[in-house]
Scaffold this motif. Structure first.
Motif, PDB file in Angstrom:
ATOM      1  N   GLY A 666       0.793  -1.217   0.000  1.00 18.71           N
ATOM      2  CA  GLY A 666       0.000   0.000   0.000  1.00 18.71           C
ATOM      3  C   GLY A 666       0.826   1.268   0.000  1.00 18.71           C
ATOM      4  O   GLY A 666       0.325   2.337   0.339  1.00 18.71           O
ATOM      5  N   ASN A 667       2.120   1.181  -0.371  1.00 20.54           N
ATOM      6  CA  ASN A 667       2.977   2.356  -0.431  1.00 20.54           C
ATOM      7  C   ASN A 667       3.068   2.840  -1.875  1.00 20.54           C
ATOM      8  O   ASN A 667       3.131   2.029  -2.811  1.00 20.54           O
ATOM      9  CB  ASN A 667       4.378   2.034   0.080  1.00 20.54           C
ATOM     10  CG  ASN A 667       4.366   1.654   1.541  1.00 20.54           C
ATOM     11  OD1 ASN A 667       3.579   2.201   2.324  1.00 20.54           O
ATOM     12  ND2 ASN A 667       5.218   0.714   1.927  1.00 20.54           N
ATOM     13  N   LEU A 668       3.110   4.152  -2.063  1.00 21.92           N
ATOM     14  CA  LEU A 668       3.247   4.725  -3.402  1.00 21.92           C
ATOM     15  C   LEU A 668       3.985   6.049  -3.300  1.00 21.92           C
ATOM     16  O   LEU A 668       4.148   6.606  -2.204  1.00 21.92           O
ATOM     17  CB  LEU A 668       1.895   4.926  -4.059  1.00 21.92           C
ATOM     18  CG  LEU A 668       0.972   6.032  -3.483  1.00 21.92           C
ATOM     19  CD1 LEU A 668      -0.068   6.409  -4.511  1.00 21.92           C
ATOM     20  CD2 LEU A 668       0.280   5.552  -2.204  1.00 21.92           C
ATOM     21  N   PHE A 669       4.434   6.563  -4.482  1.00 20.87           N
ATOM     22  CA  PHE A 669       5.181   7.815  -4.524  1.00 20.87           C
ATOM     23  C   PHE A 669       4.262   8.964  -4.919  1.00 20.87           C
ATOM     24  O   PHE A 669       3.432   8.827  -5.824  1.00 20.87           O
ATOM     25  CB  PHE A 669       6.339   7.737  -5.532  1.00 20.87           C
ATOM     26  CG  PHE A 669       7.517   6.962  -5.027  1.00 20.87           C
ATOM     27  CD1 PHE A 669       8.454   7.574  -4.209  1.00 20.87           C
ATOM     28  CD2 PHE A 669       7.677   5.625  -5.365  1.00 20.87           C
ATOM     29  CE1 PHE A 669       9.538   6.864  -3.749  1.00 20.87           C
ATOM     30  CE2 PHE A 669       8.744   4.917  -4.910  1.00 20.87           C
ATOM     31  CZ  PHE A 669       9.698   5.530  -4.083  1.00 20.87           C
ATOM     32  N   VAL A 670       4.443  10.114  -4.219  1.00 18.47           N
ATOM     33  CA  VAL A 670       3.667  11.320  -4.503  1.00 18.47           C
ATOM     34  C   VAL A 670       4.650  12.458  -4.739  1.00 18.47           C
ATOM     35  O   VAL A 670       5.596  12.652  -3.956  1.00 18.47           O
ATOM     36  CB  VAL A 670       2.722  11.663  -3.327  1.00 18.47           C
ATOM     37  CG1 VAL A 670       2.000  12.978  -3.601  1.00 18.47           C
ATOM     38  CG2 VAL A 670       1.721  10.538  -3.106  1.00 18.47           C
ATOM     39  N   GLN A 671       4.435  13.211  -5.832  1.00 22.72           N
ATOM     40  CA  GLN A 671       5.278  14.362  -6.169  1.00 22.72           C
ATOM     41  C   GLN A 671       4.639  15.611  -5.577  1.00 22.72           C
ATOM     42  O   GLN A 671       3.547  16.000  -5.963  1.00 22.72           O
ATOM     43  CB  GLN A 671       5.403  14.507  -7.685  1.00 22.72           C
ATOM     44  CG  GLN A 671       6.391  15.555  -8.135  1.00 22.72           C
ATOM     45  CD  GLN A 671       7.824  15.087  -7.928  1.00 22.72           C
ATOM     46  OE1 GLN A 671       8.141  13.914  -8.140  1.00 22.72           O
ATOM     47  NE2 GLN A 671       8.679  15.996  -7.491  1.00 22.72           N
ATOM     48  N   MET A 672       5.361  16.248  -4.610  1.00 29.96           N
ATOM     49  CA  MET A 672       4.856  17.466  -3.955  1.00 29.96           C
ATOM     50  C   MET A 672       5.837  18.595  -4.254  1.00 29.96           C
ATOM     51  O   MET A 672       6.819  18.769  -3.534  1.00 29.96           O
ATOM     52  CB  MET A 672       4.737  17.229  -2.444  1.00 29.96           C
ATOM     53  CG  MET A 672       3.722  16.161  -2.067  1.00 29.96           C
ATOM     54  SD  MET A 672       3.890  15.609  -0.363  1.00 29.96           S
ATOM     55  CE  MET A 672       5.322  14.556  -0.507  1.00 29.96           C
ATOM     56  N   GLY A 673       5.580  19.312  -5.327  1.00 32.70           N
ATOM     57  CA  GLY A 673       6.541  20.347  -5.726  1.00 32.70           C
ATOM     58  C   GLY A 673       7.829  19.691  -6.155  1.00 32.70           C
ATOM     59  O   GLY A 673       7.856  18.841  -7.036  1.00 32.70           O
ATOM     60  N   ILE A 674       8.956  20.060  -5.490  1.00 33.35           N
ATOM     61  CA  ILE A 674      10.244  19.444  -5.814  1.00 33.35           C
ATOM     62  C   ILE A 674      10.491  18.191  -4.988  1.00 33.35           C
ATOM     63  O   ILE A 674      11.511  17.530  -5.152  1.00 33.35           O
ATOM     64  CB  ILE A 674      11.381  20.456  -5.574  1.00 33.35           C
ATOM     65  CG1 ILE A 674      11.453  20.851  -4.088  1.00 33.35           C
ATOM     66  CG2 ILE A 674      11.255  21.654  -6.462  1.00 33.35           C
ATOM     67  CD1 ILE A 674      12.690  21.644  -3.749  1.00 33.35           C
ATOM     68  N   ILE A 675       9.548  17.866  -4.078  1.00 37.85           N
ATOM     69  CA  ILE A 675       9.717  16.703  -3.213  1.00 37.85           C
ATOM     70  C   ILE A 675       8.973  15.513  -3.813  1.00 37.85           C
ATOM     71  O   ILE A 675       7.802  15.620  -4.184  1.00 37.85           O
ATOM     72  CB  ILE A 675       9.190  16.983  -1.790  1.00 37.85           C
ATOM     73  CG1 ILE A 675       9.847  18.232  -1.214  1.00 37.85           C
ATOM     74  CG2 ILE A 675       9.404  15.777  -0.889  1.00 37.85           C
ATOM     75  CD1 ILE A 675       9.257  18.662   0.108  1.00 37.85           C
TER      76      ILE A 675
END
Length: 793
Positions: A666-675
């Motif tokens: 249940g883990n995934l990657f999220v793009q938050m601005g440059i993070i």
């Protein structure tokens, strides 16, 4: 080694430069006699000493051995019991004082420095300070012994002073009194070490005394009056006593020095050795030279080597390899292209390295140990070479072939030149083949195309050329290994104005095979230049990538530090709230036990319970505000999430975009601005962002209708580089379009700068009716360089 190679390679000029760097006469003599060593351990030891001396020069500055004079003759005289003169004692004293300064130089600022090869020599120095102090106490200069040298000498000189004053008193009474009229001048003078007065010749009978001298005209006689004859005799006796006492003092000082002859001789030898070592280091500093690595496998690998006799600002560095993949290097190219310089560079750096000198190359260059270096390098390189020149070169070649072995380095300049080209090329190939079969390291320059073909077709033989720019008719002096060179005769002649029809006629005289070979060389050269340019571009790109990588790593470290700080602060606040709750619980238990023992009525217990409940609610509210993690409105599953969905990360209170599918955990990657961060699915909440992808009206997931205008309106406007007036005009139209398109929020990029543009934008936003609110961007949104505007619905 043979001295012909020294002359051909100009080794003596290097030795002259080394000699100038030495301070002492003995050190200069040793430098002048320096020759290459054939003992690899001795060479490595000398190189280490040069390196350590160079390190000390960089750390502490220069050191002088100028006071070190050759006092070995004086020490020999002391051994046989002779006394030394003032000058000899002062020379020994100066040498010992210089020894003291050198020893102090070795101790200064050593600190935690690692030991080096010179420590033992510096530690072995004995300045013999008591002896130098005694010599300086007794001897003031080469012409003067101190009154304090002995009590006897002091008394003698005191008596001399008193007697001299009595003489002056007697003579002054005569000069200024009774004899005044008989004198030529009213002065007191000395003749033959005795005090006299100048008496006119006609009055010599009026002044009784001894005549010691007369003037050139005979009109004046220098008479010692009888009244001072005895006093003058006393002065002479005292002078003899003084001289005898001085001899006693010098004998005593010589005896003290004789007791230290072994130490003085050891100091002298060490000081001279250090003078030579530091001379080598000073030369290395001037040449910007480095320590070569020596091997006994015949391998030469010079990186960016410069000829030491050419101005380092003008010399073009070259890379040279020999003895690894190939043991024979054939260098070709046009005249004045640097072939001879390349040849001399290899030979001269080999001689310098084996003499313990650093060489002008980049660090980690390698030199091989050679027992002999043979060099046949002529100064004449004209087309019309005489038979005598050919005979001279061939005589050298014959001697080389007789003496050279696998431990020799052989250098040929224009091998086979000076005779018929066909025969000369054949001879050159035969000579080089013989040396190659014996495994002798050889480097030769030539113009013959036959040798280029020989190098291309023979294993263990390599071509090299000196690069030439046909456009400017100038050599670049760069050595290119693996590429045969062109003579460029036709191209040079054409550039110089030779008619084309003559050049064409000349080309007709060349066989098709030779012409084809030259065309191949031209193609190779063109390909090499292209590849080299591309390699330089790749190197530049690599540097840029490394810079960007370093910047990203720095940013990542800052983000991780900030995240750790936030988590640590939250944990501390949570612990504080829990600790307070635990204290309330403990207090409650104590109260109930007390009420139970004291039989308190139920009304008092209920009142106390209500007070504790209020305090617990207050603590619970504080904990919820500080540490409670928001829960999503709806628990999401993997099916609810798609790539590109707009989400809010609840634990970080940041908005972002889904950039990967959830994994099995249940883990995934999220793009938050440059993070770009990895988060859990349970920590996400879908949000309804303005859609700008459809050109027609449609209903979104939240049931809102988007107009077609939103297909052309971006959620961001960039005002960077504009004046306040320009920016406000553009912003006014943009906000109208965004409001009509029913965008919920927009992003205004104005940058930080001086803050004038940001201030103007904010003043404008305050006056707009359709603006609900606005704020500066948070971390990850652009910080103070961005303003987020919420529009009214």
């Amino acid at each position: 080694m043979n001295h012909k190679a020294y002359k051909a390679l100009e080794y003596s000029k290097i030795i002259h430069m080394l000699t100038d760097k030495a301070s002492s006469s003995m050190g200069k003599d040793i430098c002048r006699k320096t020759e290459p060593s054939t003992d690899i351990e001795e060479i490595r030891h000398m190189q280490t000493q040069t390196r350590d001396a160079l390190t000390r020069l960089f750390q502490k500055g220069n050191i002088s051995f100028g006071s070190v004079k050759d006092v070995r003759g004086s020490l020999k005289r002391l051994e046989i019991g002779s006394s030394l003169g003032i000058g000899e004692l002062l020379a020994i004293c100066s040498m010992l004082e210089n020894t003291n300064r050198v020893k102090a130089y070795s101790r200064s600022e050593r600190g935690d420095s690692l030991p080096d090869s010179l420590d033992g020599m510096f530690d072995a120095l004995e300045p013999l300070t008591p002896l130098t102090t005694e010599i300086r106490r007794c001897i003031l200069s080469e012409d003067e012994i101190s009154d304090d040298a002995s009590s006897t000498l002091r008394q003698i000189r005191r008596n001399m002073k008193i007697t001299g004053e009595r003489i002056h008193t007697q003579l002054s009474s005569l000069v200024n009194g009774s004899a005044r009229n008989y004198l030529q001048d009213a002065v007191i003078t000395m003749r033959n070490g005795r005090y006299c007065i100048p008496v006119k010749a006609e009055y010599k009978g009026q002044v009784p005394g001894m005549v010691h001298d007369q003037s050139s005209t005979g009109s004046t006689l220098f008479i010692e009056p009888m009244a001072v004859v005895k006093l003058n005799n006393d002065i002479r006796e005292l002078e003899l006593q003084e001289q005898k006492e001085i001899e006693v003092i010098l004998a005593d000082l010589s005896q003290q020095t004789a007791a230290q002859t072994d130490s003085i001789l050891a100091d002298l030898n060490i000081m001279v050795q250090l003078d030579v070592i530091f001379a080598r280091a000073a030369l290395a500093m001037d040449m910007n030279a480095t320590e070569p690595i020596f091997n006994d496998e015949g391998r030469i690998r010079l990186k960016q080597a410069r000829h030491p006799l050419i101005d380092k600002k003008k010399a073009v560095p070259i890379d040279i390899r020999l003895g690894e993949d190939f043991d024979l290097l054939v260098v070709t190219g046009p005249n004045t292209g640097g072939k001879t310089v390349s040849l001399k560079t290899v030979g001269l750096l080999t001689l310098m390295g084996q003499s313990g000198l650093h060489i002008p190359t980049l660090d980690r260059s390698e030199l091989a140990l050679f027992e002999e270096v043979y060099a046949d390098i002529g100064d004449e390189q004209s087309i019309e070479q005489s038979l005598s020149t050919f005979s001279s070169h061939m005589t050298n070649v014959v001697s080389f072939l007789q003496k050279a072995n696998r431990h020799s380095l052989v250098l040929f300049d224009e091998l086979g030149a000076g005779t018929d080209p066909t025969e000369g090329a054949a001879l050159a190939i035969a000579i080089l083949s013989h040396l190659h079969e014996q495994g002798i390291r050889t480097m030769a320059t030539t113009h013959y195309s036959e040798l280029k073909v020989y190098a291309l077709s023979t294993s263990g033989v390599e071509n090299a050329c000196c690069e030439f720019d046909v456009e400017t008719l100038r050599p670049t002096y760069r050595l290119l290994i693996g590429v045969p060179g062109k003579s460029n005769a036709f191209a040079i002649s054409s550039k110089l104005g030779l008619p084309d029809y003559i050049i064409e006629k000349a080309k007709e005289q060349i066989s098709e095979q030779d012409e084809s070979f030259e065309d191949v060389l031209t193609s190779l050269e063109s390909s090499r230049v292209t590849i080299e340019n591309e390699r330089r571009q790749i190197e530049q790109y690599k540097k840029e990538v490394e810079t960007l990588k370093a910047q990203m790593e720095t940013k990542q470290e800052k983000l991780e530090d900030q995240r750790d700080r936030i988590i640590r602060q939250a944990n501390e606040e949570a612990h504080a709230v829990l600790r307070e709750a635990k204290e309330y619980a403990d207090q409650t238990m104590k109260m109930f036990h007390k009420f139970q023992k004291d039989h308190v009525d139920l009304a008092a217990v209920e009142k106390e319970r209500q007070d504790l409940r209020k305090r617990m609610n207050k603590a619970e509210k504080g904990m919820t505000q500080k540490t409670a993690v928001q829960k999503p409105k709806k628990e999401l599953t993997a099916k609810d999430i798609s790539l590109g969905d707009a989400v809010k990360v609840l634990s970080m209170n940041l908005k972002g975009t889904v950039s990967s599918r959830p994994d099995s955990k249940g883990n995934l990657f999220v793009q938050m601005g440059i993070i770009r961060s990895k988060v859990k699915l349970s920590d996400l909440e879908l949000i309804d962002e303005a859609e700008i992808t459809t050109p027609t009206m449609q209903r979104t997931g939240a049931g809102k209708i988007r107009m077609s205008k939103s297909a052309h309106i971006s959620t961001e406007i960039n005002l960077l580089g504009k004046t306040v007036d320009e920016a406000i005009a553009e912003l006014d139209k943009y906000l109208d379009d965004a409001y009509i398109a029913h965008l919920k929020s927009v992003r205004i990029v104005h940058g930080k700068g001086t803050g004038a543009l940001r201030k103007g934008v904010h003043n404008y936003l305050k006056r707009q009716k359709h603006v609900d609110s606005f704020r500066l961007g948070e971390f990850g949104e652009g910080d103070a360089g961005v303003t987020i505007v919420e529009l009214k619905k």
